[in-house]
Scaffold this active site. Structure first.
Site, PDB file in Angstrom:
ATOM      1  N   LYS A 125      31.665  49.213  46.758  1.00 43.63           N
ATOM      2  CA  LYS A 125      31.462  48.410  45.557  1.00 43.63           C
ATOM      3  C   LYS A 125      30.113  48.733  44.914  1.00 43.63           C
ATOM      4  O   LYS A 125      29.111  48.882  45.599  1.00 43.63           O
ATOM      5  CB  LYS A 125      31.529  46.924  45.906  1.00 43.63           C
ATOM      6  CG  LYS A 125      32.869  46.505  46.486  1.00 43.63           C
ATOM      7  CD  LYS A 125      32.884  45.048  46.896  1.00 43.63           C
ATOM      8  CE  LYS A 125      31.951  44.779  48.056  1.00 43.63           C
ATOM      9  NZ  LYS A 125      32.092  43.399  48.590  1.00 43.63           N
ATOM     10  N   GLY A 128      29.400  34.535  46.572  1.00 40.04           N
ATOM     11  CA  GLY A 128      30.757  34.654  47.091  1.00 40.04           C
ATOM     12  C   GLY A 128      31.627  35.707  46.425  1.00 40.04           C
ATOM     13  O   GLY A 128      32.839  35.744  46.668  1.00 40.04           O
ATOM     14  N   THR A 129      31.041  36.588  45.628  1.00 41.60           N
ATOM     15  CA  THR A 129      31.876  37.581  44.931  1.00 41.60           C
ATOM     16  C   THR A 129      32.557  38.547  45.902  1.00 41.60           C
ATOM     17  O   THR A 129      33.711  38.926  45.702  1.00 41.60           O
ATOM     18  CB  THR A 129      31.045  38.393  43.916  1.00 41.60           C
ATOM     19  OG1 THR A 129      29.873  38.901  44.566  1.00 41.60           O
ATOM     20  CG2 THR A 129      30.622  37.531  42.752  1.00 41.60           C
ATOM     21  N   GLY A 130      31.845  38.943  46.954  1.00 41.53           N
ATOM     22  CA  GLY A 130      32.446  39.863  47.920  1.00 41.53           C
ATOM     23  C   GLY A 130      33.615  39.242  48.654  1.00 41.53           C
ATOM     24  O   GLY A 130      34.663  39.884  48.857  1.00 41.53           O
ATOM     25  N   CYS A 131      33.458  37.982  49.047  1.00 38.12           N
ATOM     26  CA  CYS A 131      34.545  37.253  49.711  1.00 38.12           C
ATOM     27  C   CYS A 131      35.743  37.128  48.777  1.00 38.12           C
ATOM     28  O   CYS A 131      36.900  37.343  49.176  1.00 38.12           O
ATOM     29  CB  CYS A 131      34.073  35.851  50.116  1.00 38.12           C
ATOM     30  SG  CYS A 131      32.551  35.809  51.072  1.00 38.12           S
ATOM     31  N   THR A 149      26.656  34.653  41.238  1.00 36.60           N
ATOM     32  CA  THR A 149      27.581  35.594  41.866  1.00 36.60           C
ATOM     33  C   THR A 149      27.780  35.282  43.350  1.00 36.60           C
ATOM     34  O   THR A 149      28.175  36.147  44.126  1.00 36.60           O
ATOM     35  CB  THR A 149      27.049  37.033  41.715  1.00 36.60           C
ATOM     36  OG1 THR A 149      25.712  37.105  42.254  1.00 36.60           O
ATOM     37  CG2 THR A 149      27.032  37.454  40.258  1.00 36.60           C
TER      38      THR A 149
END
Length: 265
Positions: A173, A206-209, A204
């Protein structure tokens, strides 16, 4: 209805971890289930403390789900210790679910470590080979590939290097880079690039989760790998564009923006 399991840590402030995963599953119309591996006392500004669940209890939670409910995809998030990773890998080898998406969570948004540094080798040895889809950000990809990433070419090289560790598909990412947000997907044969404009927001959390859970949801729904990635990228971009200014730090994304705007269809 398709059923998707999250194996991850909790976030009592609701923006990341298990809570973000369950919201993302619901937004995609799949039934969400959870195995909690760590209880994290955190909010939008800081992580106060972490209490890990015992490996035996992690295994029992996984058994409770699989012995009763069909699982169409699994999202794996925060795994803080080698013993936790070993427990999860053992039960995955036993049940052999399809569509395992691994988000190798190493740090909270504020930089607080969520994975024991000594656990990276165990992650590489026992978790990455289980992954149908691995979703590291640039700092995580650097740790796993043991190389510095400073441009798109480096992202592609790291993706290929990590793919050799046993995962089927790897997406590096680009959120930590500069310029537009470009993600690089390598499926063992070809490179795909997914580019969107960079959104100017601090919210942002928690964007990866959210992104990895969206991929798992789309795979459970039967989409191909490139399609699942494209749909997940679109979903998380919308969630960030309409993120919520909640808390004093990095607020959460808006998992249900489309639902709130358009209602149930």
């Amino acid at each position: 209805m398709k059923n998707v399991l999250s194996i991850a840590g909790s976030d009592c402030s609701g923006g990341a971890g298990i809570q973000a995963d369950l919201k993302t599953f619901s937004a995609h119309g799949v039934f969400g289930m959870s195995v909690i591996v760590s209880v994290v006392a955190e909010n939008t500004s800081r992580v106060i403390d972490i209490q890990d669940v015992t490996p035996d209890m992690i295994k029992k939670q996984i058994d409770a789900v699989f012995e009763d409910i069909e699982v169409h995809a699994v999202k794996i998030g925060m795994l803080s210790t080698p013993s936790c990773m070993e427990a999860v890998a053992e039960r995955l080898h036993h049940y052999k679910p399809n569509n395992i998406v691994v988000d190798p969570v190493m740090y909270a948004k504020n930089g607080y470590p969520l994975m024991n540094p000594d656990a990276v080798n165990t992650l590489i040895r026992v978790i990455i080979p289980c992954a149908d889809f691995l979703t590291p950000n640039i700092p995580e990809a650097e740790k796993i590939s043991r190389m510095e990433i400073s441009n798109l070419g480096d992202m592609e090289t790291a993706a290929k290097r990590i793919h050799e560790m046993g995962c089927k598909n790897i997406i590096v990412k680009g959120g930590h880079a500069v310029g537009n947000a470009v993600d690089v997907l390598y499926d063992g044969e070809r490179i795909y690039r997914y580019e969107t404009h960079r959104i100017n927001t601090k919210n942002t959390h928690g964007t990866g989760c959210t992104f990895s859970s969206a991929i798992a949801s789309n795979l459970a729904l039967g989409l191909s790998v490139p399609e699942a990635m494209e749909h997940a990228k679109r979903y998380v971009t919308t969630a960030i564009e309409h993120s919520l200014p909640i808390g004093k730090g990095n607020g959460p994304t808006h998992h249900f923006y489309d639902l709130y705007r358009n209602g149930l269809r």
